[in-house]
Every structure is written in structure tokens, then in C-alpha cells.
Design an enzyme around this catalytic site. Structure first.
Site, PDB file in Angstrom:
ATOM      1  N   GLU A 457     -74.981  -0.341  80.225  1.00  8.76           N
ATOM      2  CA  GLU A 457     -74.541  -0.730  78.911  1.00  8.76           C
ATOM      3  C   GLU A 457     -74.485   0.516  78.036  1.00  8.76           C
ATOM      4  O   GLU A 457     -75.517   1.024  77.625  1.00  8.76           O
ATOM      5  CB  GLU A 457     -75.645  -1.695  78.431  1.00  8.76           C
ATOM      6  CG  GLU A 457     -75.459  -2.397  77.178  1.00  8.76           C
ATOM      7  CD  GLU A 457     -76.792  -3.121  76.839  1.00  8.76           C
ATOM      8  OE1 GLU A 457     -77.646  -3.350  77.725  1.00  8.76           O
ATOM      9  OE2 GLU A 457     -76.960  -3.436  75.660  1.00  8.76           O
ATOM     10  N   ASP A 530     -80.245  -3.513  79.205  1.00  7.62           N
ATOM     11  CA  ASP A 530     -81.548  -3.431  78.560  1.00  7.62           C
ATOM     12  C   ASP A 530     -82.318  -4.740  78.750  1.00  7.62           C
ATOM     13  O   ASP A 530     -81.729  -5.807  78.880  1.00  7.62           O
ATOM     14  CB  ASP A 530     -81.382  -3.184  77.051  1.00  7.62           C
ATOM     15  CG  ASP A 530     -80.797  -1.812  76.773  1.00  7.62           C
ATOM     16  OD1 ASP A 530     -80.712  -1.008  77.722  1.00  7.62           O
ATOM     17  OD2 ASP A 530     -80.415  -1.560  75.613  1.00  7.62           O
ATOM     18  N   ASP A 532     -83.558  -6.771  76.888  1.00  8.95           N
ATOM     19  CA  ASP A 532     -83.661  -7.562  75.660  1.00  8.95           C
ATOM     20  C   ASP A 532     -82.556  -8.611  75.621  1.00  8.95           C
ATOM     21  O   ASP A 532     -81.811  -8.771  76.582  1.00  8.95           O
ATOM     22  CB  ASP A 532     -83.609  -6.642  74.427  1.00  8.95           C
ATOM     23  CG  ASP A 532     -82.337  -5.797  74.430  1.00  8.95           C
ATOM     24  OD1 ASP A 532     -81.403  -6.097  75.207  1.00  8.95           O
ATOM     25  OD2 ASP A 532     -82.275  -4.815  73.651  1.00  8.95           O
ATOM     26  N   ASP A 534     -79.741  -8.879  73.895  1.00  8.88           N
ATOM     27  CA  ASP A 534     -78.390  -8.356  74.021  1.00  8.88           C
ATOM     28  C   ASP A 534     -78.066  -8.004  75.469  1.00  8.88           C
ATOM     29  O   ASP A 534     -76.978  -8.290  75.963  1.00  8.88           O
ATOM     30  CB  ASP A 534     -78.243  -7.064  73.203  1.00  8.88           C
ATOM     31  CG  ASP A 534     -77.732  -7.368  71.815  1.00  8.88           C
ATOM     32  OD1 ASP A 534     -77.560  -8.570  71.501  1.00  8.88           O
ATOM     33  OD2 ASP A 534     -77.520  -6.400  71.050  1.00  8.88           O
TER      34      ASP A 534
END
Ligand code: ATP
Ligand code: MG
Ligand code: MG
Length: 670
Positions: A457, A530, A532, A534
Site C-alpha cells: 500500500e 498495514d 489497521d 484502512d
């Protein structure tokens, strides 16, 4: 000038209270402006390509080129080169002589002094004094001067003899009239390269002699007188101590000499010269000269030149030459109804010849001062245009011979095609070289099944992944933060999306109906986002894309999710990583002593994770954990519907994951 070297004066102040080892403040005082010839001595590489043996001999070329320019312009017929010591060379011509009158811009200096002490001073900018010169930058003489411990110039002009001496580019006095020269004219330059720049290097007699031979071959109107003390010729070296070098038949003579006694020729040489079309202003367009030998053994060589300057890296003139030859043979094939001739490429023809090509054009453009490559765009068209008819004519003039050559070249083409075919099958279609997206950092191993690609990403995560990867087996493709939501996009829109196109190109296996899993370029496709929300969202978007466009990729078990940790827990020497909040609490309890003050750091994203951490926890195949993505074994139609309706929230629910540890694979219910 010398205080340019004095770093104490130019050094900046230290930053008060700056970090230990911090650099001094960087400001205007750090920007130097080098004057006169200082830049040449400070950065010789920029002017002569380095300070090695090639650079050393390039000095000789610069001076000889100036004499050649004078000959090519029709003003000199004879050049003399004399190696007077292992480091001292003299070059003399009988041309017009470097102008000695005061220079209009610098009335207290002679033009000669300006030429030798100023960069970009020359008579070859406008094309008024020279038509097709090798010189064009106006730096050659001054560069040689700057890099010479001493240099003397003598000019015989208007029945007078002038002389000026320099040391490391600085005049030792003004240009002086030193006598009469009733029967002489021309320029003599004698120089000794500076050991401060070049160390203990010296001239090679053999190399200089070869240089003279190639120059003489390039211009029949000149004779080069070579002289060298016997002591400067190495034992076993056949370089003569004295020779008059002249090639009345130009390149053809030179090529014959180079091919030696019994060349394996398939035909007589093809040699000639042609004028190039006049320039718009009616002045000469220059000319092209060539000599080509077709060889049985295929010991291919091509030496090319522009305005007598060798262009070892080729350029636009070579492109025109290649085009003329390949088109000539294809046309001959056409005329003789040899269908297979259509397959001939430039490589097939060029691989069968030893050739010399020389062009003279106005205002040539080269790459850099060493002029290794011609970049004048027009040269391609000019050379091709001049040679196209000539080759047709030559082939047509002896059909029997032309047919023989054509057969030879067609055979080369067919052999090339066969080679390529067998190589292709051997290399497996899976690792076929495709057009790859620029931001892909590929791995080096060819065998697809042993490699993997990480889809990450954004650029900063991409940078970390590139550093943490194993270059041999792991490729990295950074994708822009939010990729298109494929579930709601039309097929057209999806296929137009750059990120998805790059992804598809990198994988090499096509999409939709053109999908072919055997062409997949990597054994594992690993989504690494990641840890998280997102990141999870982007992972879902990607999984949905694969599910819709490359379902077999999932069915064959190629798609994976990386499991980067979110936390690093440290206490003393011990470091543990945790995947999420729950995991963190559990590990603090189980892996550390009770009441230990565990230091917890949360990774903001992969881009911020130290490269070693990223490698150890997520990428290193020996230690990481991967999740393999498996589509639920439902009826394809219903799954599809559910994906569509759920997309944007939690499509990953549609997949089951199998956890793959470094050495074992176990099923896992997520
Ligand atoms: N042997 C020579 N005879 C006559 N004029 C010369 C001779 N050598 C140099 N010159 C003059 O000095 C000028 C500067 O020479 P210099 O080698 O510095 O630059 P250039 O030849 O113009 O370009 P380049 O830097 O590409 O060699 C030339 O343009 C030419 O006018
Ligand atoms: Mg020059
Ligand atoms: Mg100059």
C-alpha cells in the site's frame, strides 16, 4: 584561484548546540563558482570521461582532431604526430594556423590565448570557418591545456612564427613573435599531461599509432607522418618508429588491412561514398562513406565515425546504416520471390558483416565531450536515404552473388527464430518477459513457482518492502493507497484503472476470459497492507478484484495475506511482536515476567516499521506467517452476489483463510 581549494575559508559555521556530528550549516558560502579552467582540473571526468588510460589518450585525440578538422576543411594536407617521450606528444599540421591576432572581445589577448585558456571558445560554432568538423564545443584545446603540466603552441602564419607556453592552463607569458617562417604555415602543439591528475600513466605508442591509422583512413586527403623513439615501443610490439600513413582508398583499404590475409569473404567488399543532400542554404550537406565485408564466420564488427570522431557507442548514423542494409536485403528477397526474406531483421544482417561507416555532417550532436555516440536525429534519415539506392544497385549488379548473400542471411534469420523458440519453451511461459510496469521491483529468479510478489500500500511501504525483501525471490509492487472499488465499477472502468492494469501486467496471467494460470509470473501473490482498518479495507478491495477477475488464482491457492504486526513489545533484550490489541495483552501477560515494564510501540504503517522488523516478522519466509485465501466452496453464482452486496464493508468474510507457517500449513478457522 588557489583559495578555491582552501576549505578553511569556504567552510561554514557549526550549528550552535547541533546534534553530535551534525554537518555545518549549508548556505550560500557553500556554493562555489569555479572560474577559468579550474572546473576542468577539479572534475576532469566531465570533459574527458575520467582520468584513466582512455582519458589520457583522449587528450591526444583532442589535439589530433583539431588538426584533422583543418584537413577536412581543405586547409591542411599533412599532419605529423611525434611521441617525444613517454609523456610528451607533439602534433603538427600545415593548416591555416590558429589565429594570433587580438581577440575582439579581449583586446589584450590573442585569439590563440583565448582558445587555450577559455572554455567554449572556438571557430566551429557558426560553421563559417569549418563545414563538417569533429570539433564543436570549443573546449578541446583548453581542456588539454588545463590538464597538462606544460603545453607549447607554435603557429606559423603570415610568414611569421609565434609561440606561447602554458603550465596547467596558465600562460607563462603572452603570445610572442619568435621569428620568420617564410615557407611554412600551420599549428604545432606539444604537451605533457599533468601527473598531478594522471599519476604515473603514460602514452602507449601502439595506441597512438592505431589512432593515426584510423584517422588517415577516414580522410583520404591527408597523410599522417608518424614518429616515435624506439625506446618507447614495447618489446614485441610491432609499431614502427617511423611511417607515412595514407589510405588512398579510404575505409576500403582500412577494412582490407584489418581483415588480414585470408578473410572468409562471401563476396567482394561493398564500399563507396555518397554526397548527402545540400543543406537549405545551399552549402554542403556532407557525405557518407562505407566499407562492408560479408563474412562466413560471422565475426561481426562495426566501427562508425562522425566527422572523423570514433563513435564506439554508435548512434543515429548507425541506425540509418542498419535500416538501409536490412531493407535492401528484404527488397531483394521480395524481387526474387523469397518469402522467407521477410523475417530478416537488422540483427541478422549486422551479425554477418565487418564494416566501417563514416559520415561527415554539419553541426553534429554527440553525447558528451568524449563524443562516444552520435545523437543528431537527422543522420538516420540522411544515411538511410543515401545508402538505400546504392545497396539495391549493388545487389542488382550481381544477382548470383546477391542470391548467395540472401540465402546466407535468411539462414541466419531462421536459426535465430529456432533458437528463440527452443529458448522460449525451455524457460516456460510462466516467466516470459512481458512488458512490466515501471514501479514493479522484480525478483531475479526465473522459475515462477519459487518466487512471490508483495502487493503493498503506497510508495513508502513499497520502499521498506524493497529493502526488506530477498531480491532473488521476492518482487514488490506498490499500489496507490485506495484502489478502485471493483464491486461497484463497470468492467470498462475497472480495466482502465492504472493501478489494476499495473497489477495485471505484473502478474502476467491476464484477466477475465484471457486468464491463464500457467502464465502467472509468481508462485505466491501476497497482499501486504498495514495492520489497521484502512489496510484491511484495501486488502478486501484487492481480494474482491481477484475473486471477480482471476478466480482461478484463488482456486489454485496462489493468493495470500501477509500478517504484519501492529505492536512491538520490548523489555530488556527481549522483543516480541503482536498482531492486534488482544494479542498484545495476551503476550504481555504470557511472554514477560509479571510487573515487567514492557515498552509498547505501535507501528503506524509498514512504511514506518524498521526494515529489519518488517523482514523478520512479515516477509522472511523462514519466520513469517501467511494466510492463504480460499474462496468458500459455494456455488459461484451465489458467492458472487454476496460479494457484490457486501462489498465496501467486509468481503473478507466471503473467504476462508489457511494459515501457513514457515514450515507447516494448517487449517484455521478465522
Ligand atoms: N590545428 C588547428 N588549426 C587551426 N585552428 C585550430 C587548430 N586547433 C584549434 N583551432 C581553433 O581553435 C578552436 C578551438 O579548438 P577546441 O579544440 O578548443 O574546440 P573545437 O575544436 O572548436 O571544439 P571541441 O571542443 O569539440 O574540440 C577551434 O574551433 C579552431 O578554430
Ligand atoms: Mg577541437
Ligand atoms: Mg577552448
Amino acid at each position: 584561484m588557489s583559495d578555491l581549494f582552501d576549505s578553511d575559508k569556504s567552510g561554514g559555521k557549526k550549528v550552535p548546540g547541533g546534534r553530535k556530528g551534525a554537518t555545518p550549516e549549508y548556505g550560500a558560502q557553500d556554493i562555489e563558482v569555479l572560474e577559468g579552467l579550474e572546473p576542468v582540473r577539479r572534475r576532469p571526468g566531465m570533459y574527458i570521461g575520467g582520468t584513466d588510460d582512455n582519458a589520457y589518450h583522449h587528450l591526444a585525440s583532442e589535439i589530433l582532431d583539431n588538426a584533422m578538422d583543418e584537413a577536412v576543411a581543405g586547409h591542411a594536407t599533412s599532419i605529423e604526430m611525434r611521441l617525444e617521450g613517454s609523456r610528451t606528444l607533439m602534433v603538427r599540421d600545415n593548416g591555416r594556423g590558429i589565429p594570433t591576432d587580438p581577440h575582439p572581445k579581449f583586446p589584450d589577448k590573442s585569439a590563440l590565448e583565448v582558445i587555450f585558456t577559455t572554455l567554449h571558445a572556438g571557430g566551429k560554432f557558426s560553421g563559417k570557418a569549418y563545414d563538417t568538423s569533429g570539433g564543436l564545443h570549443g573546449v578541446g584545446s583548453s581542456v588539454v591545456n588545463a590538464l597538462s603540466e606544460k603545453l607549447e603552441v607554435e603557429v606559423a602564419r603570415d610568414r611569421l612564427l609565434y609561440r606561447q607556453d602554458f603550465a596547467r592552463g596558465i600562460p607563462l607569458g603572452p603570445l610572442a613573435e619568435i621569428g620568420n617562417a617564410p615557407n611554412r604555415r600551420g599549428t604545432t602543439v606539444r604537451f605533457t599531461p599533468d601527473p598531478e591528475i594522471f599519476g604515473s600513466q603514460h602514452f602507449s605508442a601502439a595506441r597512438l599509432y592505431r589512432l593515426c591509422c584510423s584517422k588517415a583512413a577516414l580522410f583520404r586527403g591527408v597523410a599522417i607522418q608518424w614518429k616515435c623513439e624506439a625506446s618507447l615501443i614495447k618489446a614485441g610490439d610491432e609499431t614502427p618508429t617511423e611511417a607515412l600513413i595514407q589510405f588512398p582508398n579510404g575505409l576500403e583499404d582500412a577494412l582490407t588491412a584489418e581483415l588480414g590475409e585470408k578473410p572468409d569473404l562471401l563476396s567482394p567488399l561493398w564500399a563507396g561514398e555518397a554526397e548527402l543532400p545540400l543543406a537549405a542554404d545551399g552549402r554542403t550537406g556532407g557525405k557518407v562513406e562505407w566499407a562492408v565485408a560479408f563474412l562466413e564466420s560471422g565475426n561481426a564488427t562495426l566501427s562508425s565515425y562522425c566527422n572523423t570522431i570514433p563513435t564506439p557507442q554508435g548512434g543515429t548514423h548507425e541506425a540509418g546504416f542498419r535500416a538501409a542494409l536490412v531493407k535492401g536485403f528484404r527488397a531483394w528477397g521480395d524481387q526474387r520471390k523469397v518469402k522467407r526474406a521477410a523475417a530478416i531483421t537488422a540483427e541478422d544482417v549486422m551479425g554477418a558483416i565487418a564494416a566501417k561507416l563514416s559520415v561527415f555532417i554539419r553541426e553534429p550532436q554527440f553525447q558528451g565531450q568524449t563524443k562516444d555516440r552520435l545523437t543528431t536525429q537527422e543522420a538516420t534519415r540522411l544515411v538511410e536515404g543515401a545508402l538505400r539506392d546504392r545497396i539495391d544497385h549493388w545487389l542488382g549488379g550481381n544477382p548470383q552473388q546477391a542470391d548467395n548473400l540472401l540465402t546466407f542471411i535468411v539462414e541466419r534469420a531462421e536459426e535465430r527464430l529456432r533458437r528463440r523458440e527452443s529458448k522460449d519453451t525451455a524457460r516456460k511461459s510462466a516467466t516470459r518477459k512481458l512488458r512490466l510496469p515501471g514501479k514493479l521491483t522484480d525478483c531475479t529468479r526465473e522459475n515462477a513457482s519459487e518466487t512471490e510478489i508483495f502487493l503493498v500500500e503506497g510508495e513508502s511501504a513499497g520502499g521498506s518492502a524493497r529493502q526488506a525483501r530477498d531480491r532473488e525471490t521476492q518482487a514488490v509492487l506498490p499500489l496507490r493507497g485506495k484502489i478502485l472499488n471493483v464491486a461497484s465499477a463497470t468492467v470498462d472502468k475497472m480495466r482502465a484503472n492504472q493501478e489494476l492494469r499495473d497489477l495485471t501486467e505484473a502478474l502476467g496471467c491476464g484477466v477475465g476470459s484471457t486468464f491463464d494460470v500457467s502464465k502467472l509470473r509468481y508462485g505466491r501473490v501476497i497482499i501486504m497492507t498495514d495492520a489497521d482498518v484502512d489496510g484491511a479495507h484495501i486488502a478486501s478491495l484487492l481480494m474482491t478484484f481477484f475473486y471477480r477477475e482471476m478466480p482461478d488464482l484463488i482456486r489454485h491457492g496462489h493468493l495470500h495475506l501477509a500478517q504484519p504486526p501492529l505492536y512491538r513489545l520490548t523489555h530488556g533484550a527481549k522483543t516480541v511482536y503482536a498482531m492486534n490489541d488482544q494479542d498484545r495483552e495476551r503476550r504481555i501477560k504470557t511472554e514477560f515476567k509479571a510487573n515487567a515494564k514492557v515498552e509498547v510501540s505501535r507501528f503506524k504503517g509498514l512504511g514506518e516499521m524498521p526494515v529489519t522488523d518488517l523482514k523478520q516478522t512479515t516477509m522472511d519466509p523462514a519466520r513469517r506467517t501467511l494466510l492463504r485465501v480460499v474462496a468458500l466452496p459455494e456455488d459461484r453464482h451465489t458467492t458472487n452476489e454476496r460479494v457484490e452486496s457486501l462489498m465496501g464493508r467486509k468481503p473478507e468474510l466471503r473467504f476462508r483463510f489457511i494459515q501457513e507457517h514457515a514450515r507447516s500449513v494448517e487449517d484455521l478457522d478465522v
